[in-house]
Design a protein around this motif. Sequence first.
Motif, PDB file in Angstrom:
ATOM      1  N   ALA A   1      -2.046  -7.680  12.987  1.00  0.00           N
ATOM      2  CA  ALA A   1      -1.627  -6.807  11.887  1.00  0.00           C
ATOM      3  C   ALA A   1      -2.773  -6.630  10.917  1.00  0.00           C
ATOM      4  N   LEU A   2      -2.913  -5.420  10.411  1.00  0.00           N
ATOM      5  CA  LEU A   2      -3.930  -5.087   9.416  1.00  0.00           C
ATOM      6  C   LEU A   2      -3.218  -4.558   8.183  1.00  0.00           C
ATOM      7  N   LEU A   3      -3.448  -5.183   7.026  1.00  0.00           N
ATOM      8  CA  LEU A   3      -2.871  -4.765   5.761  1.00  0.00           C
ATOM      9  C   LEU A   3      -3.995  -4.500   4.776  1.00  0.00           C
ATOM     10  N   VAL A   4      -3.875  -3.419   4.017  1.00  0.00           N
ATOM     11  CA  VAL A   4      -4.926  -2.997   3.096  1.00  0.00           C
ATOM     12  C   VAL A   4      -4.421  -3.177   1.667  1.00  0.00           C
ATOM     13  N   PRO A   5      -4.843  -4.225   0.977  1.00  0.00           N
ATOM     14  CA  PRO A   5      -4.378  -4.447  -0.405  1.00  0.00           C
ATOM     15  C   PRO A   5      -5.186  -3.642  -1.413  1.00  0.00           C
ATOM     16  N   LEU A   6      -5.106  -2.298  -1.316  1.00  0.00           N
ATOM     17  CA  LEU A   6      -5.843  -1.456  -2.243  1.00  0.00           C
ATOM     18  C   LEU A   6      -5.228  -1.539  -3.631  1.00  0.00           C
ATOM     19  N   PRO A   7      -6.017  -1.248  -4.675  1.00  0.00           N
ATOM     20  CA  PRO A   7      -5.441  -1.267  -6.033  1.00  0.00           C
ATOM     21  C   PRO A   7      -4.315  -0.273  -6.202  1.00  0.00           C
ATOM     22  N   THR A   8      -4.350   0.830  -5.408  1.00  0.00           N
ATOM     23  CA  THR A   8      -3.313   1.836  -5.532  1.00  0.00           C
ATOM     24  C   THR A   8      -2.087   1.508  -4.704  1.00  0.00           C
TER      25      THR A   8
ATOM     26  N   THR B   1      -3.814 -16.951  12.628  1.00  0.00           N
ATOM     27  CA  THR B   1      -5.013 -16.804  11.803  1.00  0.00           C
ATOM     28  C   THR B   1      -4.756 -15.714  10.761  1.00  0.00           C
ATOM     29  N   VAL B   2      -4.965 -16.062   9.506  1.00  0.00           N
ATOM     30  CA  VAL B   2      -4.849 -15.098   8.401  1.00  0.00           C
ATOM     31  C   VAL B   2      -6.211 -15.032   7.725  1.00  0.00           C
ATOM     32  N   THR B   3      -6.817 -13.859   7.752  1.00  0.00           N
ATOM     33  CA  THR B   3      -8.168 -13.679   7.234  1.00  0.00           C
ATOM     34  C   THR B   3      -8.152 -12.650   6.112  1.00  0.00           C
ATOM     35  N   ALA B   4      -8.750 -13.028   4.992  1.00  0.00           N
ATOM     36  CA  ALA B   4      -8.876 -12.102   3.865  1.00  0.00           C
ATOM     37  C   ALA B   4     -10.284 -11.535   3.871  1.00  0.00           C
ATOM     38  N   ALA B   5     -10.426 -10.277   4.274  1.00  0.00           N
ATOM     39  CA  ALA B   5     -11.715  -9.613   4.250  1.00  0.00           C
ATOM     40  C   ALA B   5     -11.912  -8.955   2.883  1.00  0.00           C
ATOM     41  N   GLN B   6     -12.954  -8.138   2.760  1.00  0.00           N
ATOM     42  CA  GLN B   6     -13.258  -7.541   1.467  1.00  0.00           C
ATOM     43  C   GLN B   6     -12.209  -6.514   1.060  1.00  0.00           C
ATOM     44  N   ASP B   7     -11.720  -5.754   2.022  1.00  0.00           N
ATOM     45  CA  ASP B   7     -10.788  -4.684   1.696  1.00  0.00           C
ATOM     46  C   ASP B   7      -9.539  -4.703   2.568  1.00  0.00           C
ATOM     47  N   ALA B   8      -9.266  -5.829   3.236  1.00  0.00           N
ATOM     48  CA  ALA B   8      -8.099  -5.882   4.113  1.00  0.00           C
ATOM     49  C   ALA B   8      -7.718  -7.323   4.366  1.00  0.00           C
ATOM     50  N   VAL B   9      -6.475  -7.493   4.825  1.00  0.00           N
ATOM     51  CA  VAL B   9      -5.982  -8.787   5.279  1.00  0.00           C
ATOM     52  C   VAL B   9      -5.603  -8.625   6.744  1.00  0.00           C
ATOM     53  N   ILE B  10      -6.147  -9.493   7.585  1.00  0.00           N
ATOM     54  CA  ILE B  10      -5.918  -9.417   9.024  1.00  0.00           C
ATOM     55  C   ILE B  10      -5.094 -10.624   9.444  1.00  0.00           C
ATOM     56  N   VAL B  11      -4.015 -10.363  10.144  1.00  0.00           N
ATOM     57  CA  VAL B  11      -3.116 -11.405  10.625  1.00  0.00           C
ATOM     58  C   VAL B  11      -3.113 -11.351  12.146  1.00  0.00           C
ATOM     59  N   THR B  12      -3.366 -12.504  12.773  1.00  0.00           N
ATOM     60  CA  THR B  12      -3.377 -12.584  14.235  1.00  0.00           C
ATOM     61  C   THR B  12      -2.506 -13.749  14.675  1.00  0.00           C
ATOM     62  N   VAL B  13      -1.575 -13.465  15.541  1.00  0.00           N
ATOM     63  CA  VAL B  13      -0.712 -14.497  16.127  1.00  0.00           C
ATOM     64  C   VAL B  13      -0.863 -14.380  17.642  1.00  0.00           C
ATOM     65  N   GLU B  14      -1.434 -15.423  18.259  1.00  0.00           N
ATOM     66  CA  GLU B  14      -1.742 -15.378  19.694  1.00  0.00           C
ATOM     67  C   GLU B  14      -1.194 -16.619  20.374  1.00  0.00           C
ATOM     68  N   ASP B  15      -0.441 -16.413  21.450  1.00  0.00           N
ATOM     69  CA  ASP B  15       0.062 -17.552  22.219  1.00  0.00           C
ATOM     70  C   ASP B  15      -0.487 -17.488  23.637  1.00  0.00           C
ATOM     71  N   THR B  16      -0.349 -18.612  24.348  1.00  0.00           N
ATOM     72  CA  THR B  16      -0.910 -18.723  25.695  1.00  0.00           C
ATOM     73  C   THR B  16       0.133 -18.556  26.789  1.00  0.00           C
ATOM     74  N   GLY B  17       1.408 -18.351  26.387  1.00  0.00           N
ATOM     75  CA  GLY B  17       2.424 -18.192  27.425  1.00  0.00           C
ATOM     76  C   GLY B  17       2.679 -19.496  28.152  1.00  0.00           C
ATOM     77  N   PRO B  18       3.216 -19.512  29.353  1.00  0.00           N
ATOM     78  CA  PRO B  18       3.700 -18.309  30.056  1.00  0.00           C
ATOM     79  C   PRO B  18       5.011 -17.783  29.461  1.00  0.00           C
ATOM     80  N   HIS B  19       5.255 -16.497  29.664  1.00  0.00           N
ATOM     81  CA  HIS B  19       6.428 -15.854  29.089  1.00  0.00           C
ATOM     82  C   HIS B  19       7.593 -15.918  30.060  1.00  0.00           C
ATOM     83  N   LYS B  20       8.749 -16.201  29.494  1.00  0.00           N
ATOM     84  CA  LYS B  20       9.971 -16.223  30.297  1.00  0.00           C
ATOM     85  C   LYS B  20      10.516 -14.820  30.523  1.00  0.00           C
ATOM     86  N   ALA B  21      10.144 -13.865  29.693  1.00  0.00           N
ATOM     87  CA  ALA B  21      10.581 -12.474  29.838  1.00  0.00           C
ATOM     88  C   ALA B  21       9.349 -11.602  29.731  1.00  0.00           C
TER      89      ALA B  21
END
Length: 437
Positions: A420-427, A362-382
């Motif tokens: 992940a949270l990224l802030v695309p500020l003008p600066t 999921t990639v979401t563009a909010a007003q002052d940030a971009v939020i990236v979420t990657v979620e899996d259900t497993g099961p994990h081998k390690a």
Amino acid sequence: MTAPPTDRSVKPQILIGQTRLGDSEYRSVVRLLTWLGRVRAVDVAHPRVRRWGVPACYALAGIPALVRTGHDSVAAFVLMLAITAGYTVPLLWRRQRPVLVFASLVVLSEVSLFLGVDSGSSATQLVALLNLGRFGAPGQLAVAVVYNLVQTFVSLAFFNGGNMSNQAASTPVLAFLAVVAILSMAALGLAGKLVNAYIEALQEHAVRLEKERDQRAQLAAATERARVAREMHDILGHTLAVIVGLAGGAAGLAETKPKRGADTLRIIADSGRGALAELRRLLAVIHDDEPDDTPLSPQPGLADLHALMERVRAAGPAATLHLKGELTGLAQGLQLAVYRIVQEALTNTLKHTAPNTTVEVTVTAAQDAVIVTVEDTGPHKASGTDEQGKGLVGMRERAALYGGQVVAGPNSRGGWTVRALLVPLPTAPDLTEEHSA
């Protein structure tokens, strides 16, 4: 730490700048400094020439007095020879012991004045004063100048006191010349000391600038190596994870479902060719070469996420992508950061989970940030993702470039979540690497 270089000579072109001088004046100054540098180099290479040459010249100046006293008596000749040697021999240590040499010549001059002996070598006291100005303390130089001036007036009064008719008229002239000579030698010595200190400071500054330039070049090279290593890790890590997953499935499909196995092999070939093309373009930019007949493509962005998800689905996991908000106006550098974070998170999913896992991006563009979420259900081998490896570190570095952060850990569905949270500020800088990867 490395030892400082023994040769600290710096070219005149480095010590002076041409911005404040005209072309002709600049060339004249450079030629003068070059000539002085050569003279100094010869002097440093042959120190005995000046050390012995100056006393020898003043000893030659005392020969007329020796010849004159030789006609009088042997005792007068021996006395003049001893006084001449006393004036010249101490000059051999004028640089190492300037105060002691000056004091010895002062005592000898007082003795000569008391005995009424005038040697042609008595001017060595000015040489001692010059070296005291160069190698002694300013306070010592001031005391020596005052003493020499007093001694000069006393000497003139002593020698001319008995005959006021002819010599009295020349006394002011001699006094003026003596004062000028004393003050000139003291000023030359002090100026030489200041000039040497200034030149040494300029040389140290030039050497420090050269070291800083080399350090900046090394830092830039290290930064470039880190960037290339990060890009190669992202490219190879994801591609190899996809290829390994597809190859495992193709091996089982080769006999039961040959057509689907062939399709899987074609996907493997396409993934390998894509990775090779990215690496070839990356290395071509490093070596300032253009790939042969290969057009450069832009860096991957959000539009390339769909193709990325297709490769992941082909490797086995059920992958879905959700894009929310206004994402089309994001800077290319920010899109590259989002793409690489998603790519690395999916690579960890392919490495550490079973083939039948489900992963949601999921990639979401909010007003002052971009939020990236990657979620899996497993099961994990390690146990978990590559927490201490380059993958998570690379994701955090990319997010930090845009004032953001990355967190990762297990979720309630038995799998793993990377957010992940990224802030695309003008600066915030648009740090798009100027190469194709």
